[in-house]
Design a protein around this motif. Structure first.
Motif, PDB file in Angstrom:
ATOM      1  N   VAL A  55     -60.760  14.460  10.617  1.00 17.39           N
ATOM      2  CA  VAL A  55     -60.742  13.728   9.348  1.00 17.39           C
ATOM      3  C   VAL A  55     -60.925  12.236   9.593  1.00 17.39           C
ATOM      4  O   VAL A  55     -61.709  11.566   8.899  1.00 17.39           O
ATOM      5  CB  VAL A  55     -59.438  14.009   8.576  1.00 17.39           C
ATOM      6  N   VAL A  56     -60.226  11.693  10.588  1.00 18.21           N
ATOM      7  CA  VAL A  56     -60.343  10.259  10.891  1.00 18.21           C
ATOM      8  C   VAL A  56     -61.764   9.927  11.337  1.00 18.21           C
ATOM      9  O   VAL A  56     -62.357   8.932  10.890  1.00 18.21           O
ATOM     10  CB  VAL A  56     -59.323   9.842  11.965  1.00 18.21           C
ATOM     11  N   ALA A  57     -62.342  10.747  12.212  1.00 21.14           N
ATOM     12  CA  ALA A  57     -63.702  10.485  12.684  1.00 21.14           C
ATOM     13  C   ALA A  57     -64.695  10.523  11.522  1.00 21.14           C
ATOM     14  O   ALA A  57     -65.583   9.652  11.414  1.00 21.14           O
ATOM     15  CB  ALA A  57     -64.088  11.513  13.745  1.00 21.14           C
ATOM     16  N   SER A  58     -64.556  11.507  10.650  1.00 23.06           N
ATOM     17  CA  SER A  58     -65.458  11.610   9.493  1.00 23.06           C
ATOM     18  C   SER A  58     -65.279  10.425   8.555  1.00 23.06           C
ATOM     19  O   SER A  58     -66.253   9.874   8.025  1.00 23.06           O
ATOM     20  CB  SER A  58     -65.200  12.918   8.741  1.00 23.06           C
ATOM     21  N   ALA A  59     -64.018  10.030   8.335  1.00 28.09           N
ATOM     22  CA  ALA A  59     -63.741   8.902   7.447  1.00 28.09           C
ATOM     23  C   ALA A  59     -64.280   7.596   8.033  1.00 28.09           C
ATOM     24  O   ALA A  59     -64.761   6.724   7.296  1.00 28.09           O
ATOM     25  CB  ALA A  59     -62.240   8.795   7.183  1.00 28.09           C
ATOM     26  N   LEU A  60     -64.228   7.453   9.358  1.00 22.52           N
ATOM     27  CA  LEU A  60     -64.772   6.246   9.989  1.00 22.52           C
ATOM     28  C   LEU A  60     -66.282   6.163   9.793  1.00 22.52           C
ATOM     29  O   LEU A  60     -66.833   5.085   9.535  1.00 22.52           O
ATOM     30  CB  LEU A  60     -64.430   6.235  11.480  1.00 22.52           C
ATOM     31  N   LEU A  61     -66.962   7.293   9.928  1.00 18.55           N
ATOM     32  CA  LEU A  61     -68.399   7.302   9.676  1.00 18.55           C
ATOM     33  C   LEU A  61     -68.698   6.944   8.213  1.00 18.55           C
ATOM     34  O   LEU A  61     -69.624   6.173   7.925  1.00 18.55           O
ATOM     35  CB  LEU A  61     -68.974   8.679  10.004  1.00 18.55           C
ATOM     36  N   ALA A  62     -67.873   7.490   7.322  1.00 18.67           N
ATOM     37  CA  ALA A  62     -68.097   7.236   5.894  1.00 18.67           C
ATOM     38  C   ALA A  62     -67.847   5.773   5.544  1.00 18.67           C
ATOM     39  O   ALA A  62     -68.636   5.152   4.815  1.00 18.67           O
ATOM     40  CB  ALA A  62     -67.182   8.139   5.070  1.00 18.67           C
ATOM     41  N   ILE A  63     -66.767   5.205   6.077  1.00 10.72           N
ATOM     42  CA  ILE A  63     -66.445   3.820   5.709  1.00 10.72           C
ATOM     43  C   ILE A  63     -67.440   2.844   6.343  1.00 10.72           C
ATOM     44  O   ILE A  63     -67.770   1.803   5.751  1.00 10.72           O
ATOM     45  CB  ILE A  63     -64.987   3.468   6.085  1.00 10.72           C
ATOM     46  N   ALA A  64     -67.941   3.185   7.525  1.00 11.69           N
ATOM     47  CA  ALA A  64     -68.974   2.326   8.136  1.00 11.69           C
ATOM     48  C   ALA A  64     -70.255   2.373   7.304  1.00 11.69           C
ATOM     49  O   ALA A  64     -70.899   1.339   7.085  1.00 11.69           O
ATOM     50  CB  ALA A  64     -69.240   2.776   9.568  1.00 11.69           C
ATOM     51  N   GLY A  65     -70.595   3.565   6.838  1.00 13.99           N
ATOM     52  CA  GLY A  65     -71.792   3.680   5.996  1.00 13.99           C
ATOM     53  C   GLY A  65     -71.649   2.922   4.696  1.00 13.99           C
ATOM     54  O   GLY A  65     -72.577   2.208   4.278  1.00 13.99           O
ATOM     55  N   LEU A  66     -70.494   3.060   4.055  1.00 12.92           N
ATOM     56  CA  LEU A  66     -70.268   2.334   2.806  1.00 12.92           C
ATOM     57  C   LEU A  66     -70.236   0.826   3.034  1.00 12.92           C
ATOM     58  O   LEU A  66     -70.736   0.047   2.218  1.00 12.92           O
ATOM     59  CB  LEU A  66     -68.958   2.799   2.168  1.00 12.92           C
ATOM     60  N   GLY A  67     -69.611   0.422   4.143  1.00  8.98           N
ATOM     61  CA  GLY A  67     -69.557  -1.006   4.452  1.00  8.98           C
ATOM     62  C   GLY A  67     -70.938  -1.598   4.659  1.00  8.98           C
ATOM     63  O   GLY A  67     -71.227  -2.722   4.238  1.00  8.98           O
ATOM     64  N   GLY A  68     -71.828  -0.832   5.317  1.00  9.55           N
ATOM     65  CA  GLY A  68     -73.187  -1.299   5.508  1.00  9.55           C
ATOM     66  C   GLY A  68     -73.980  -1.318   4.219  1.00  9.55           C
ATOM     67  O   GLY A  68     -74.747  -2.248   3.965  1.00  9.55           O
ATOM     68  N   LEU A  69     -73.747  -0.303   3.383  1.00  6.65           N
ATOM     69  CA  LEU A  69     -74.498  -0.193   2.133  1.00  6.65           C
ATOM     70  C   LEU A  69     -74.074  -1.251   1.116  1.00  6.65           C
ATOM     71  O   LEU A  69     -74.920  -1.870   0.458  1.00  6.65           O
ATOM     72  CB  LEU A  69     -74.301   1.202   1.545  1.00  6.65           C
ATOM     73  N   LEU A  70     -72.759  -1.472   1.004  1.00  3.38           N
ATOM     74  CA  LEU A  70     -72.253  -2.357  -0.047  1.00  3.38           C
ATOM     75  C   LEU A  70     -72.141  -3.815   0.392  1.00  3.38           C
ATOM     76  O   LEU A  70     -72.369  -4.726  -0.406  1.00  3.38           O
ATOM     77  CB  LEU A  70     -70.881  -1.860  -0.515  1.00  3.38           C
ATOM     78  N   PHE A  71     -71.750  -4.024   1.665  1.00  3.00           N
ATOM     79  CA  PHE A  71     -71.459  -5.396   2.112  1.00  3.00           C
ATOM     80  C   PHE A  71     -72.302  -5.843   3.296  1.00  3.00           C
ATOM     81  O   PHE A  71     -72.139  -6.962   3.768  1.00  3.00           O
ATOM     82  CB  PHE A  71     -69.969  -5.514   2.490  1.00  3.00           C
ATOM     83  N   GLN A  72     -73.159  -4.953   3.821  1.00  4.68           N
ATOM     84  CA  GLN A  72     -73.912  -5.245   5.040  1.00  4.68           C
ATOM     85  C   GLN A  72     -72.984  -5.588   6.204  1.00  4.68           C
ATOM     86  O   GLN A  72     -73.318  -6.403   7.079  1.00  4.68           O
ATOM     87  CB  GLN A  72     -74.917  -6.402   4.819  1.00  4.68           C
TER      88      GLN A  72
END
Length: 307
Positions: A55-72
């Protein structure tokens, strides 16, 4: 809250979504970070550390993707997720394997002490570092003329000296809040009412009862109240017994069947009379470590009932 916990536990995807979305929203509403960490603790508690790692590994991938998409800023959000969920997963594992909230809190206190030691080990002058950070923070948010006209410089200097312990103690208290919330959710799903019984009986180890006075004498009294490494560790010890003091209050209210208004008053005291209110509750928690007020209250009530 029980419905939310039940939804999170329906599957891995729900846990990942909940942890990630709450962590992103915490960038706007900081307390939501506690809920995000609690989701990870709950996952580890009920499904084990292996599922927690996934769960943590999946969430880290998700938050990195969102961080790149929304805030670069994918690396920044990845770091935030790691700092938030890594300790949560580890402490959830401790609590799950030992079955003890008390032991998990004690491990968290040791981790908070390590945060203090790291600051003193990695920073040449922790007080100067935090002083610069506080001054920069104020410069960005307060008009320069207002800063020049005020006497805030002495306050910043005082705060900077105690920031290493203050940051660690704040992290510790927030981490405990996440663990308590996750424990409450788990009990609500599996054994309703069990969490209240456990929290009302919370008492920490004798080693802390012996250590904290030493930290007080060496780190505060002998230094005349000047910031020191030992004094910073004492702040964490105070928070430990603050938690026990809150537990004592809940236990006595339940034991005597008193009005919940007493607990409302306690929390208002902690919010509006800090730091004096927190110090009083910490002293009560420390005294309970030696005198066990809750056991005395039970003995008194049972003795009264027998007459």
């Amino acid at each position: 809250m029980k419905a939310f916990a039940a939804w999170v536990m329906k599957g891995r995807m729900q846990a990942v979504i909940a942890a990630t979305v709450l962590a992103m929203l915490a960038l706007l509403v900081t307390p939501l970070a506690l809920l995000s960490a609690a989701v990870i603790v709950l996952t580890v508690l009920r499904q084990g550390w292996k599922e927690g790692v996934l769960v943590v590994a999946s969430a880290l991938l998700a938050i990195a993707g969102l961080g790149g998409l929304l805030f670069q800023m994918p690396l920044a959000t990845l770091l935030i997720g790691g700092l938030l969920w890594g300790p949560a997963a580890l402490l959830g594992t401790v609590m799950g394997r030992t079955g003890s909230l008390r032991l998990a809190i004690e491990v968290a206190a040791i981790a908070a002490s390590a945060i203090v030691l790291l600051q003193y080990g990695l920073l040449a002058d922790p007080a100067a570092f935090w002083g610069d950070a506080l001054n920069e923070f104020l410069a960005q948010r307060v008009d320069p003329q207002t800063l020049d006209a005020s006497n805030i410089g002495s306050l910043v200097e005082l705060m900077a000296g105690w920031m290493p312990g203050g940051v660690a103690a704040t992290w510790f208290l927030a981490t405990v809040a996440s663990m308590v919330l996750a424990r409450y959710w788990a009990a609500a799903l599996d054994r309703p009412g069990a969490f209240g019984e456990e929290f009302r009986q919370l008492r920490f180890g004798r080693w802390l009862l012996l250590l904290v006075p030493v930290l007080l004498v060496v780190g505060v009294l002998l230094t005349g109240g000047e910031p020191s490494l030992i004094g910073q560790l004492y702040l964490i010890g105070m928070v430990v017994f603050l938690i026990q003091g809150i537990s004592v209050a809940h236990g006595l209210v339940a034991e005597f069947g008193a009005s919940p208004a007493w607990l409302v008053g306690l929390y208002l005291l902690l919010v509006f009379a800090a730091p004096q209110g927190a110090t009083m509750v910490s002293l009560a928690g420390y005294a309970d470590g030696w005198l066990n007020f809750r056991a005395r209250a039970r003995a008194r009530r049972s003795g009264t009932g027998g007459r």
